[in-house]
Design a protein around this motif. Sequence first.
Motif, mmCIF file in Angstrom:
data_model
loop_
_atom_site.group_PDB
_atom_site.id
_atom_site.type_symbol
_atom_site.label_atom_id
_atom_site.label_comp_id
_atom_site.label_asym_id
_atom_site.label_seq_id
_atom_site.Cartn_x
_atom_site.Cartn_y
_atom_site.Cartn_z
ATOM 1 N N LEU A 1 0.828 -1.205 0.000
ATOM 2 C CA LEU A 1 0.000 0.000 0.000
ATOM 3 C C LEU A 1 0.868 1.263 0.000
ATOM 4 C CD1 LEU A 1 -2.764 -1.043 2.567
ATOM 5 C CD2 LEU A 1 -3.026 -0.797 0.087
ATOM 6 N N LEU A 2 1.962 1.231 0.740
ATOM 7 C CA LEU A 2 2.860 2.379 0.780
ATOM 8 C C LEU A 2 3.548 2.595 -0.565
ATOM 9 C CD1 LEU A 2 4.558 2.108 4.283
ATOM 10 C CD2 LEU A 2 3.129 3.969 3.454
ATOM 11 N N GLU B 1 2.295 2.037 -3.432
ATOM 12 C CA GLU B 1 1.307 2.625 -4.347
ATOM 13 C C GLU B 1 0.908 4.039 -3.947
ATOM 14 O OE1 GLU B 1 -1.874 -0.122 -3.963
ATOM 15 O OE2 GLU B 1 -0.747 -1.822 -4.805
ATOM 16 N N PHE B 2 1.189 4.430 -2.738
ATOM 17 C CA PHE B 2 0.724 5.694 -2.163
ATOM 18 C C PHE B 2 1.428 6.909 -2.768
ATOM 19 C CE2 PHE B 2 2.275 8.535 1.366
ATOM 20 C CZ PHE B 2 1.195 9.397 1.359
ATOM 21 N N ASP B 3 0.644 7.931 -3.107
ATOM 22 C CA ASP B 3 1.157 9.196 -3.607
ATOM 23 C C ASP B 3 1.270 10.172 -2.432
ATOM 24 O OD1 ASP B 3 1.680 11.646 -4.735
ATOM 25 O OD2 ASP B 3 0.025 11.591 -6.166
ATOM 26 N N SER C 1 -1.779 13.259 1.302
ATOM 27 C CA SER C 1 -1.662 12.977 2.728
ATOM 28 C C SER C 1 -1.676 14.266 3.521
ATOM 29 C CB SER C 1 -0.373 12.203 3.005
ATOM 30 O OG SER C 1 -0.267 11.884 4.368
ATOM 31 N N SER D 1 -6.422 6.133 4.274
ATOM 32 C CA SER D 1 -5.731 7.414 4.167
ATOM 33 C C SER D 1 -4.406 7.362 4.901
ATOM 34 C CB SER D 1 -6.608 8.534 4.737
ATOM 35 O OG SER D 1 -7.849 8.615 4.058
ATOM 36 N N PHE D 2 -3.451 8.185 4.439
ATOM 37 C CA PHE D 2 -2.091 8.177 4.959
ATOM 38 C C PHE D 2 -1.804 9.502 5.665
ATOM 39 C CE2 PHE D 2 -2.424 5.206 1.576
ATOM 40 C CZ PHE D 2 -1.538 4.183 1.832
ATOM 41 N N VAL E 1 -1.792 4.838 8.998
ATOM 42 C CA VAL E 1 -2.732 4.674 7.894
ATOM 43 C C VAL E 1 -4.082 4.306 8.503
ATOM 44 C CG1 VAL E 1 -3.312 3.377 5.807
ATOM 45 C CG2 VAL E 1 -0.917 3.948 6.293
#
Length: 282
Positions: free
Chosen positions: A42-43, A45-47, A51, A75-76, A100
């Motif tokens: 998940l991290l 893929e995270f933009d 955040s 959500s991050f 997260v």
Amino acid sequence: MVMQGSLSPDQIQFFNSEGYLVLEGFANPEECKGLMQRMEELLEEFDPSESSIFSTKNQAEFTANHFYESAEKISFFFEERAFDDNGKLKQPKQLSINKVGHALHELDPEFVKFSRSDKVSKILASLNYKKPAIIQSMYIFKQPGIGGEVVPHQDNCFLYTDPPSCTALWLALEDATIGNGCLWALPKSHKGGLVRRFIRDGDGVRFDNPSPSYSFEDFVPLEVKAGSLVLIHGDLVHQSFENQSSKSRHAYSIHVIDTDRCTWAKNNWLQRKVAPTPIYVS
């Protein structure tokens, strides 16, 4: 459906007396590894532009739509100390995230599998939950060197039902020690009831009362091995300190309420558009 509990009478008595309970070896190494590996994906893929910063000291200041909308999303949230004076990350994003949340338990299959497992249900049955629902979930990183302090608080302050019904299930994915920021509990503090609430007020949020003063000497450290589960009563005062070590302290937590006998407060910070699905109905 009649769900059988898994806690012994002695364990239930300890939880009711002290406000917390440690269950060693609740998750096996494969389960912990699976959750950590899925979070790595998940991290990846995270933009980072999607955040915000998370802080328990100045949450009202940092609260924005990203915070509110996280109730039904994955959500991050960055650590406060992850950025330099120019607003640039000082280290890779994987080492900059605070947590997260808050819907891993219903949107990601790996976290759904653990959160709605039979062994989680049996814990809740032991605590007399009739129609338990997970209201939020969090993957907490406690990053090496920058993992922020979580000040003394009660979970019912943020996740209030009438009557109060919140219980936290906090799973250590890595060893939690005094050095890397383990939980600290104030035994029996749940017996004093809820002292304040964190509420929505117009377009913002605020605490309805100032924080009481607590004596550090009264807290006990909950140092646990990876795979241990810590049960936390919703009124128990607990905290964790900054991680000043070189080792992270990953954990996954879910907060459960009983939708059978309780009403979700309309002025809680967390408001869902769709009611959570109960884990079971007894």
